[in-house]
Design a protein around this motif. Structure first.
Motif, PDB file in Angstrom:
ATOM      1  N   GLN A  94       0.322 -47.220  -2.042  1.00 42.62           N
ATOM      2  CA  GLN A  94      -0.884 -46.429  -2.312  1.00 42.62           C
ATOM      3  C   GLN A  94      -1.131 -46.307  -3.807  1.00 42.62           C
ATOM      4  N   LEU A  95      -0.089 -46.014  -4.551  1.00 43.68           N
ATOM      5  CA  LEU A  95      -0.232 -45.841  -5.987  1.00 43.68           C
ATOM      6  C   LEU A  95      -0.646 -47.154  -6.649  1.00 43.68           C
TER       7      LEU A  95
ATOM      8  N   TYR B 225       2.951 -39.725  -1.657  1.00 40.83           N
ATOM      9  CA  TYR B 225       2.269 -41.009  -1.576  1.00 40.83           C
ATOM     10  C   TYR B 225       3.306 -42.133  -1.611  1.00 40.83           C
TER      11      TYR B 225
ATOM     12  N   ASP C 179      -4.691 -34.769  -2.779  1.00 42.22           N
ATOM     13  CA  ASP C 179      -4.288 -36.173  -2.736  1.00 42.22           C
ATOM     14  C   ASP C 179      -4.138 -36.705  -4.149  1.00 42.22           C
ATOM     15  N   VAL C 180      -3.263 -37.694  -4.308  1.00 41.76           N
ATOM     16  CA  VAL C 180      -3.062 -38.282  -5.628  1.00 41.76           C
ATOM     17  C   VAL C 180      -4.330 -38.970  -6.123  1.00 41.76           C
ATOM     18  N   GLU C 181      -5.115 -39.550  -5.196  1.00 45.45           N
ATOM     19  CA  GLU C 181      -6.354 -40.234  -5.600  1.00 45.45           C
ATOM     20  C   GLU C 181      -7.301 -39.266  -6.298  1.00 45.45           C
ATOM     21  N   ALA C 182      -7.446 -38.075  -5.729  1.00 44.15           N
ATOM     22  CA  ALA C 182      -8.367 -37.090  -6.295  1.00 44.15           C
ATOM     23  C   ALA C 182      -7.926 -36.668  -7.688  1.00 44.15           C
TER      24      ALA C 182
ATOM     25  N   GLU D 165      -2.334 -49.693  -5.355  1.00 42.89           N
ATOM     26  CA  GLU D 165      -3.739 -49.979  -5.059  1.00 42.89           C
ATOM     27  C   GLU D 165      -4.669 -49.089  -5.876  1.00 42.89           C
ATOM     28  N   LEU D 166      -4.281 -47.824  -6.036  1.00 45.88           N
ATOM     29  CA  LEU D 166      -5.097 -46.884  -6.793  1.00 45.88           C
ATOM     30  C   LEU D 166      -5.209 -47.314  -8.256  1.00 45.88           C
TER      31      LEU D 166
ATOM     32  N   VAL E 158      -5.859 -38.364  -9.871  1.00 42.52           N
ATOM     33  CA  VAL E 158      -5.957 -39.452 -10.847  1.00 42.52           C
ATOM     34  C   VAL E 158      -7.411 -39.715 -11.212  1.00 42.52           C
ATOM     35  N   ASP E 159      -8.286 -39.766 -10.214  1.00 39.53           N
ATOM     36  CA  ASP E 159      -9.710 -39.977 -10.497  1.00 39.53           C
ATOM     37  C   ASP E 159     -10.234 -38.901 -11.434  1.00 39.53           C
TER      38      ASP E 159
ATOM     39  N   LYS F 262      -8.478 -49.257 -10.983  1.00 47.33           N
ATOM     40  CA  LYS F 262      -8.978 -48.564 -12.171  1.00 47.33           C
ATOM     41  C   LYS F 262      -9.202 -49.544 -13.320  1.00 47.33           C
TER      42      LYS F 262
END
Length: 221
Positions: A146-147, A142, A199-202, A149-150, A204-205, A154
């Motif tokens: 991207q990081l 990533y 994915d990193v989003e998945a 924004e993620l 972290v979420d 939060k």
């Protein structure tokens, strides 16, 4: 074919022996998966909890690069073989990002409980690297944008989460560091292709949700 797969399963599952196993594992990461690696600092032989680097207060003994530096990481077989022939007990350090996975890490106790919660939810994870103090979930590469924004989106992100992206690193099994053995908590499946990672989003979420739902305290380590 069975003998080859059996050998690879043994390489992926064992840890802490050093010698031929380390060089074989380093070569497998580099040549089969194209993961750039380099040797970490060998722990001080007079006290394995102390690092062999010049910093007397090093907090990650053996689990970081020093000489050569991180920019020397490579997937070139000849260089990898030369390094571990000359330094057979050196930990294997993965340079994260680029052609290699990135990682999200958190304290071991919180990570173990989070993984249980994620399994119950049916969340698919890729390989997970474990040390005695922290576990790292491998994710797709990533960017910092991207990081950013993620994390901005939060409401809450545990301060103990660490992100190993471009320019970062983690130690890989079967390394032995000053803090103990590095092992696979979730081992990659044997095969010719590089392991699947989410994915990193998945991640972290799912991790933030699991920690919030279970009320797990994740102190800084």
């Amino acid at each position: 074919m069975r003998e080859i797969l059996g050998k690879r399963r043994r390489l992926l599952s064992r840890s802490g022996d050093g010698g031929p196993e380390l060089i074989d594992s380093a070569l497998a990461f580099a040549t089969e998966w194209q993961w750039p690696v380099l040797p970490g600092v060998t722990p001080d032989p007079q006290g394995r909890s102390r690092c062999g680097c010049p910093d007397p207060e090093c907090t990650v003994p053996g689990a970081h690069p020093f000489d050569p530096g991180l920019l020397a990481a490579t997937a070139e077989a000849r260089m990898v073989r030369w390094w571990w022939t000359n330094r057979p007990t050196a930990p294997i350090i993965l340079a994260t990002g680029g052609t290699a996975p990135c990682a999200v890490s958190l304290p071991a106790l919180a990570a173990s409980r989070a993984l249980v919660a994620l399994d119950r939810q049916g969340i698919r994870l890729g390989p997970v690297v474990a040390s005695p103090t922290r576990w790292a979930v491998l994710v797709r590469p990533y960017t910092m944008e991207q990081l950013g924004e993620l994390l901005y989106a939060k409401d809450f992100v545990p301060g103990s989460l660490r992100f190993h992206g471009e320019g970062g690193y983690i130690a890989l099994p079967p390394s032995e560091t000053g803090r103990g053995d590095i092992r696979w908590e979730r081992a990659p499946l044997p095969g010719s292709a590089s392991p699947w990672v989410p994915d990193v989003e998945a991640v972290v979420d799912a991790v933030v949700d699991a920690l919030t739902r279970t009320g797990v305290s994740a102190p800084e380590l």
